[in-house]
Write an enzyme that holds these catalytic residues in place. Structure first.
Site, mmCIF file in Angstrom:
data_model
loop_
_atom_site.group_PDB
_atom_site.id
_atom_site.type_symbol
_atom_site.label_atom_id
_atom_site.label_comp_id
_atom_site.label_asym_id
_atom_site.label_seq_id
_atom_site.Cartn_x
_atom_site.Cartn_y
_atom_site.Cartn_z
ATOM 1 N N ASP A 8 0.933 -1.490 0.096
ATOM 2 C CA ASP A 8 0.084 -0.109 -0.229
ATOM 3 C C ASP A 8 0.417 1.376 -0.071
ATOM 4 O O ASP A 8 1.454 1.214 1.089
ATOM 5 C CB ASP A 8 -0.895 -0.021 1.455
ATOM 6 N N ASP A 129 -15.336 -2.809 -1.777
ATOM 7 C CA ASP A 129 -14.987 -2.251 -0.255
ATOM 8 C C ASP A 129 -16.079 -2.100 0.960
ATOM 9 O O ASP A 129 -16.498 -1.456 0.107
ATOM 10 C CB ASP A 129 -14.096 -1.743 0.014
#
Length: 238
Positions: A8, A129
């Site tokens: 990330d 998500d």
């Protein structure tokens, strides 16, 4: 089941967030390309990349770091975050990404997902998500009334390569993935489902694999913290 080590990216560094909070980030490596190389040396077959700044900005922000990773490794990589138009999709695939992940636009502009999946077969995934079953967009900052299952089903005939399902409340929390919700989603659609969020031990991976329907799992913090040994995990899944 494929294990995808996660990198990330925030401000050019490899970080992990806690439940998607940009203010609750931990820097694990200031050289993302070196981190990618370490994962590849351990034997991974794929990499999962996220442009965190891009997810909020709606455009690529950590492009330099992504390009450095692509130049340094020879395994396929998928990227999500800030990819919201055809030009950006085309640009990333031309730079060597194996797969782009479309999240926010899957809710706001589903026609783009269909167009991209048709133009680039096997190279477009949908990132779903969810918080308590409801889809969140724009770097998880905005919640919708759309359920994860309904969104996934809406792309059943679009030809997308995979669905990456993240349970936001589990992400970065080291509390284990939401196996029942992920399994239910995988059984609801024909599209391969990749689990994300909370994968923090070999037992978690074994539980996901045992469902028989989950195609892959993404892990980040556990690999950086040492709670999950990548070589051992890959051997167990082998």
């Amino acid at each position: 089941m494929i294990l995808y080590p996660a990198i990330d990216l925030k401000d050019g560094q490899a970080v992990r967030l806690l439940r998607g909070d940009m203010e609750a980030s931990t820097v694990f490596n200031d050289d993302p390309a070196a981190q990618a190389q370490a994962f590849v040396e351990a034997g991974c077959a794929w990499l999962h990349l996220v442009d965190l700044n891009g997810a909020f900005a709606g455009r690529p922000v950590n492009a330099d770091a992504v390009e450095a990773i692509l130049a340094s490794v020879d395994v396929p990589a998928q990227l999500g975050g800030g990819i919201r138009d055809m030009a950006t999709i085309e640009a990333w695939l031309e730079k060597g990404l194996a797969r782009v992940i479309l999240g926010t636009v899957a809710v706001e502009n589903p026609a783009l997902v269909r167009e991209a999946a048709a133009a680039f077969p096997g190279q477009v995934a949908v990132g779903i998500d969810a918080r308590k079953g409801r889809v969140a967009t724009k770097g998880w900052a905005e919640e919708t009334d759309v359920t994860a299952t309904d969104l996934a089903r809406s792309f059943e005939d679009a030809g997308v390569a995979a669905i990456i399902y993240t349970d936001i409340d589990r992400d970065g929390a080291m509390g284990g993935p939401n196996v029942p919700a992920t399994e239910a989603l995988a059984r609801a659609v024909e599209i391969p489902v990749i689990a994300s969020g909370g994968v923090s031990s070999l037992a978690d991976l074994e539980a996901l694999k045992a469902t028989g329907v989950i195609a892959g799992a993404i892990s980040g913090r556990a690999l950086y913290d040492g709670a999950l040994d990548l070589r051992a995990a890959l051997a167990a899944l082998g």
